[in-house]
Design a protein around this motif. Structure first.
Motif, PDB file in Angstrom:
ATOM      1  N   THR A   1      -8.411  14.672  14.922  1.00 23.95           N
ATOM      2  CA  THR A   1      -8.082  14.101  13.608  1.00 23.95           C
ATOM      3  C   THR A   1      -6.600  13.728  13.493  1.00 23.95           C
ATOM      4  OG1 THR A   1      -7.830  16.332  12.728  1.00 23.95           O
ATOM      5  CG2 THR A   1      -9.949  15.257  12.379  1.00 23.95           C
ATOM      6  N   THR A   2      -5.933  13.625  14.617  1.00 21.05           N
ATOM      7  CA  THR A   2      -4.536  13.182  14.722  1.00 21.05           C
ATOM      8  C   THR A   2      -3.534  14.190  14.160  1.00 21.05           C
ATOM      9  OG1 THR A   2      -4.187  11.976  12.645  1.00 21.05           O
ATOM     10  CG2 THR A   2      -5.317  10.779  14.405  1.00 21.05           C
ATOM     11  N   LEU A   3      -3.974  15.413  13.890  1.00 21.30           N
ATOM     12  CA  LEU A   3      -3.034  16.413  13.366  1.00 21.30           C
ATOM     13  C   LEU A   3      -2.230  17.057  14.487  1.00 21.30           C
ATOM     14  CD1 LEU A   3      -5.248  18.248  10.709  1.00 21.30           C
ATOM     15  CD2 LEU A   3      -3.689  16.336  10.382  1.00 21.30           C
ATOM     16  N   SER A   4      -2.699  16.894  15.688  1.00 23.80           N
ATOM     17  CA  SER A   4      -2.057  17.535  16.820  1.00 23.80           C
ATOM     18  C   SER A   4      -2.221  16.634  18.049  1.00 23.80           C
ATOM     19  CB  SER A   4      -2.742  18.891  17.024  1.00 23.80           C
ATOM     20  OG  SER A   4      -2.210  19.551  18.133  1.00 23.80           O
TER      21      SER A   4
ATOM     22  N   SER B   1      -4.440  13.520   7.686  1.00 25.22           N
ATOM     23  CA  SER B   1      -5.582  12.878   8.346  1.00 25.22           C
ATOM     24  C   SER B   1      -5.982  11.577   7.653  1.00 25.22           C
ATOM     25  CB  SER B   1      -6.779  13.834   8.391  1.00 25.22           C
ATOM     26  OG  SER B   1      -7.325  14.002   7.103  1.00 25.22           O
ATOM     27  N   LEU B   2      -5.253  11.221   6.591  1.00 25.80           N
ATOM     28  CA  LEU B   2      -5.514   9.959   5.891  1.00 25.80           C
ATOM     29  C   LEU B   2      -4.539   8.878   6.377  1.00 25.80           C
ATOM     30  CD1 LEU B   2      -5.995  11.254   2.226  1.00 25.80           C
ATOM     31  CD2 LEU B   2      -7.738  10.211   3.661  1.00 25.80           C
ATOM     32  N   PRO B   3      -4.919   7.616   6.198  1.00 24.75           N
ATOM     33  CA  PRO B   3      -4.016   6.537   6.657  1.00 24.75           C
ATOM     34  C   PRO B   3      -2.825   6.350   5.723  1.00 24.75           C
ATOM     35  CG  PRO B   3      -6.020   5.616   5.695  1.00 24.75           C
ATOM     36  CD  PRO B   3      -6.206   7.090   5.704  1.00 24.75           C
ATOM     37  N   ILE B   4      -1.925   7.323   5.771  1.00 25.06           N
ATOM     38  CA  ILE B   4      -0.720   7.297   4.938  1.00 25.06           C
ATOM     39  C   ILE B   4       0.468   7.474   5.876  1.00 25.06           C
ATOM     40  CG2 ILE B   4       0.528   8.488   3.078  1.00 25.06           C
ATOM     41  CD1 ILE B   4      -2.113   9.748   2.232  1.00 25.06           C
TER      42      ILE B   4
ATOM     43  N   ARG C   1       2.797  19.656  16.854  1.00 30.29           N
ATOM     44  CA  ARG C   1       2.011  20.888  17.037  1.00 30.29           C
ATOM     45  C   ARG C   1       0.871  20.656  18.022  1.00 30.29           C
ATOM     46  NH1 ARG C   1      -1.249  21.492  11.306  1.00 30.29           N
ATOM     47  NH2 ARG C   1      -1.432  19.305  10.875  1.00 30.29           N
TER      48      ARG C   1
ATOM     49  N   GLN D   1       0.858   4.421  -2.545  1.00 36.32           N
ATOM     50  CA  GLN D   1       0.498   5.776  -2.106  1.00 36.32           C
ATOM     51  C   GLN D   1       1.586   6.776  -2.509  1.00 36.32           C
ATOM     52  OE1 GLN D   1       0.014   4.739   2.045  1.00 36.32           O
ATOM     53  NE2 GLN D   1      -2.217   4.891   1.927  1.00 36.32           N
TER      54      GLN D   1
ATOM     55  N   PHE E   1       4.391  19.940  12.007  1.00 36.65           N
ATOM     56  CA  PHE E   1       3.300  18.984  11.774  1.00 36.65           C
ATOM     57  C   PHE E   1       3.191  17.867  12.805  1.00 36.65           C
ATOM     58  CE2 PHE E   1       3.942  20.852   7.599  1.00 36.65           C
ATOM     59  CZ  PHE E   1       2.643  21.173   7.266  1.00 36.65           C
TER      60      PHE E   1
ATOM     61  N   ASN F   1      -2.628   5.551  12.803  1.00 35.45           N
ATOM     62  CA  ASN F   1      -3.014   5.100  11.456  1.00 35.45           C
ATOM     63  C   ASN F   1      -4.340   4.343  11.464  1.00 35.45           C
ATOM     64  OD1 ASN F   1      -1.625   6.012   9.232  1.00 35.45           O
ATOM     65  ND2 ASN F   1      -0.954   3.958   8.639  1.00 35.45           N
TER      66      ASN F   1
ATOM     67  N   LEU G   1      -5.475   6.611  -2.564  1.00 38.40           N
ATOM     68  CA  LEU G   1      -4.709   6.711  -1.318  1.00 38.40           C
ATOM     69  C   LEU G   1      -5.315   5.849  -0.223  1.00 38.40           C
ATOM     70  CD1 LEU G   1      -3.934  10.550  -1.285  1.00 38.40           C
ATOM     71  CD2 LEU G   1      -2.321   8.691  -1.688  1.00 38.40           C
ATOM     72  N   ARG G   2      -6.643   5.695  -0.261  1.00 35.49           N
ATOM     73  CA  ARG G   2      -7.301   4.862   0.754  1.00 35.49           C
ATOM     74  C   ARG G   2      -7.314   3.390   0.339  1.00 35.49           C
ATOM     75  NH1 ARG G   2      -9.822   6.766   5.242  1.00 35.49           N
ATOM     76  NH2 ARG G   2     -10.333   8.965   5.365  1.00 35.49           N
ATOM     77  N   GLY G   3      -6.804   3.114  -0.849  1.00 36.05           N
ATOM     78  CA  GLY G   3      -6.719   1.720  -1.288  1.00 36.05           C
ATOM     79  C   GLY G   3      -8.071   1.104  -1.605  1.00 36.05           C
TER      80      GLY G   3
ATOM     81  N   ARG H   1       3.541   9.021   7.445  1.00 41.01           N
ATOM     82  CA  ARG H   1       3.857  10.467   7.368  1.00 41.01           C
ATOM     83  C   ARG H   1       5.002  10.756   6.390  1.00 41.01           C
ATOM     84  NH1 ARG H   1       0.888  13.210  11.766  1.00 41.01           N
ATOM     85  NH2 ARG H   1      -0.994  12.016  11.569  1.00 41.01           N
TER      86      ARG H   1
ATOM     87  N   ARG I   1      -6.956   6.953  11.639  1.00 37.93           N
ATOM     88  CA  ARG I   1      -7.097   7.634  10.344  1.00 37.93           C
ATOM     89  C   ARG I   1      -7.859   6.785   9.320  1.00 37.93           C
ATOM     90  NH1 ARG I   1      -2.195  10.105  12.186  1.00 37.93           N
ATOM     91  NH2 ARG I   1      -0.865   8.390  11.528  1.00 37.93           N
ATOM     92  N   GLU I   2      -7.867   5.468   9.519  1.00 42.86           N
ATOM     93  CA  GLU I   2      -8.688   4.599   8.654  1.00 42.86           C
ATOM     94  C   GLU I   2     -10.176   4.868   8.878  1.00 42.86           C
ATOM     95  OE1 GLU I   2      -7.741   2.247   6.491  1.00 42.86           O
ATOM     96  OE2 GLU I   2      -5.683   1.653   6.997  1.00 42.86           O
TER      97      GLU I   2
ATOM     98  N   LYS J   1       0.827  -1.204   0.000  1.00 44.84           N
ATOM     99  CA  LYS J   1       0.000   0.000   0.000  1.00 44.84           C
ATOM    100  C   LYS J   1       0.867   1.264   0.000  1.00 44.84           C
ATOM    101  CE  LYS J   1      -4.143   1.729   2.269  1.00 44.84           C
ATOM    102  NZ  LYS J   1      -4.943   1.681   3.482  1.00 44.84           N
TER     103      LYS J   1
END
Lengths: 259, 305
Positions: free
Chosen positions: B50-53, A96-99, A259, A6, A256, B72, B103-105, A101, B75-76, A2
């Motif tokens: 949303t896991t950004l912080s 915010s996607l399952p990627i 933060r 990606q 990122f 991760n 990207l999400r497969g 980093r 994020r799924e 995957k």
């Protein structure tokens, strides 16, 4: 499986953005070709190089420098693309996607190096049409490609902190003028020995001169480039890559990941 | 089961405390709206969810998972729709959707893209470049991108800001459809009528603290709902005397006796017991705007005290 997919999807997106944007094509491919034509056919006849004088001799001398100049011009767009993704919120969407980093900026780095190589090939082909002939061996050709990749990687990594920190896309590419200035004040477009003494000292000892001289020597076996020059170029490139990678990583983590 | 649980979450930026101990529960399959003025801490909380912080302290759980430990996996399950539409203008709508699907497969990308485009009325525009889209269409496409991969929790950060009324109503319908499909919607908005129309639960955040939460009806009733009753003209003095004697707070207004929700029932039974004729009894329900102003003004007054 995957993660590589990606990485490929995001890299393909950025390359496509570059190849479908007229402004990018003009600045990164058309403009270096125009500068090459101008220097060779307008100024080249007045510049004496080790290979003699005249447009053909100048083309033989300067084309490797123009190839690196083309890559440097591409770095401005690397910075702008990353900055646009940051300011538009696209980087947040990706985060915010399952990627993994590393894939997010890694795709920008990969796309940047590939796009620089595409631009370099385009300018090289124009050089061939203008009469440039290389006598590079397979190994020296591979080494030249390797040097180009290292150079592209180094200036891409240098672009990242500027791209992440800049307030907007227009200012994100500003750092590339420093790269261009370093190339202009080096052996890229003309020999350094005719320069004013303080400028010549700077030109001889700044990183671009050994890198350009090594590139020239790899493409033109008749040009005598000492092994020492190649080692110095390699040290500058690897050192730059390590320093800029660390700097980019720190800025990225601060902006990122913590933060 | 709660889709989102937030416990004692704090977040500082240097010396500035942005979140000061947030507690929240968001049920699965509901539309939860976080209301607050600019700078109240809405986006900071969304970034944490949303896991950004990461929070300074406290814990967060999404569908039972801790985002700081299982980022991760979280994020799924989620998707983020940020305040600005994050689209590639040079690409078509379909290409933008395909990017997220890849990207999400997603295996059957064509089918999923077609289904989501139908839900958001985008089918006729999918092959047009996004730069030709109107603002409302761009927003719909952005939300469509958030729905790719069937996320369980959809975060919509001010999705209708700058959208014309017609598209706003269309987006409201889409947001309700997301909830009706069993997904949890975490919404922030500046529009109080939007929160009122869409939300199953609302929380007011002010200066990094949740100052009020509940269903829209509960919040409106609890804070400022007033009851007005009119007695027969002959009974007016008797009514005044009865209410005063029984210690019931009221105000005599132009339209009759005004009472708060807490004393309205007691006043009514007391007056009826005293044989006072009530000619009219009315409930003036507050709107969320007055609740919001009430809450923020009271907090500001507390800070100044």
């Amino acid at each position: 499986m995957k993660t590589p997919k990606q990485l490929g999807v995001l890299t393909g997106r950025i390359i496509r953005q570059n190849l479908t944007n007229a402004d990018t094509i003009i600045t990164v491919i058309a403009m270096p070709i125009f500068i090459l034509l101008f220097f060779v056919y307008v100024m080249g006849g007045n510049i004496a190089t080790a290979g003699g004088s005249g447009s053909a001799a100048y083309l033989r001398y300067a084309l490797p420098g123009f190839l690196l100049l083309t890559m440097a011009m591409g770095s401005a767009y690397t910075s702008m693309r990353i900055n646009l993704d940051r300011t538009s919120g696209f980087l947040d969407r990706l985060h915010s996607l399952p990627i993994p980093r590393w894939v997010i900026l890694g795709s920008h780095v990969l796309a940047s190096v590939i796009f620089m190589l595409i631009a370099e090939v385009a300018v090289f082909l124009v050089g061939l049409l203008m009469g440039y002939r290389t006598n590079a061996t397979i190994s020296s050709t591979l080494m030249f490609i390797g040097l180009s990749i290292l150079f592209g990687l180094g200036i891409t990594l240098l672009a990242i902190p500027f791209s992440l920190k800049a307030d907007n896309a227009a200012s994100a590419g500003g750092f590339s003028y420093v790269l261009l200035m370093l190339l202009f004040v080096s052996s890229a477009l003309m020999p350094t020995k005719g320069m004013a003494k303080p400028v010549q000292i700077f030109a001889d000892y700044q990183p671009m001169t050994p890198i350009v001289n090594t590139a020239r020597g790899l493409l033109d076996q008749a040009t005598a480039v000492g092994q020492h020059t190649g080692i110095v170029a390699f040290v500058w490139l690897i050192g730059g890559i390590l320093v800029f990678a660390l700097l980019s990583y720190r800025v990225y983590v601060r902006m990122f990941l913590t933060r | 089961m709660n889709a989102i649980e937030v416990r004692a979450v704090t977040k500082d930026f240097g010396k500035l405390a942005v979140l000061k101990g947030i507690n929240l529960d968001v049920k699965q399959g509901e539309i939860f709206t976080l209301l607050g003025a600019n700078g109240a801490g809405k986006s900071t909380l969304i970034n944490i969810l949303t896991t950004l912080s990461q929070p300074q302290s406290g814990t967060v759980s999404l569908m039972g998972l801790d985002p700081t430990k299982a980022g991760n996996h979280v994020r799924e399950l989620i998707s983020l729709n940020a305040q600005t539409a994050t689209l590639d203008g040079e690409f078509t709508g379909a290409e933008n959707l395909r990017l997220i699907a890849q990207l999400r497969g997603i295996k059957d990308q064509k089918v999923e893209i077609a289904a989501i485009a139908t839900r958001l009325d985008l089918t006729g525009f999918l092959n047009r470049k996004v730069k030709t889209y109107s603002g409302g269409m761009r927003r719909r496409l952005d939300i469509a991108m958030s729905l790719i991969g069937d996320p369980q929790i959809v975060f919509l950060d001010e999705p209708t800001t700058g959208v014309d009324p017609q598209n706003r109503l269309a987006l409201w319908r889409s947001i309700r459809e997301i909830r009706d499909a069993g997904k949890t919607v975490f919404l922030t908005t500046q529009y109080l009528d939007e929160a009122d129309a869409l939300s199953d639960h609302i929380a007011f955040i002010h200066d990094g603290v949740i100052v009020k939460h509940g269903t829209p009806e509960e919040i409106k009733q609890r804070v400022t709902t007033t009851y007005t009753l009119q007695v027969a003209p002959n009974d007016k003095d008797a009514a005044d005397q009865t209410l005063t004697t029984n210690g019931i707070d009221y105000t005599q207004g132009e339209h009759g006796i005004s009472l708060t929700a807490t004393n309205a029932t007691k006043a009514l039974t007391t007056l009826l017991s005293a044989q006072i004729t009530i000619e009219h009894y009315d409930r003036d329900e507050a709107d969320l705007e007055s609740v919001f102003l009430n809450v923020t003004n009271r907090e500001a007054a507390n800070e100044n005290a």
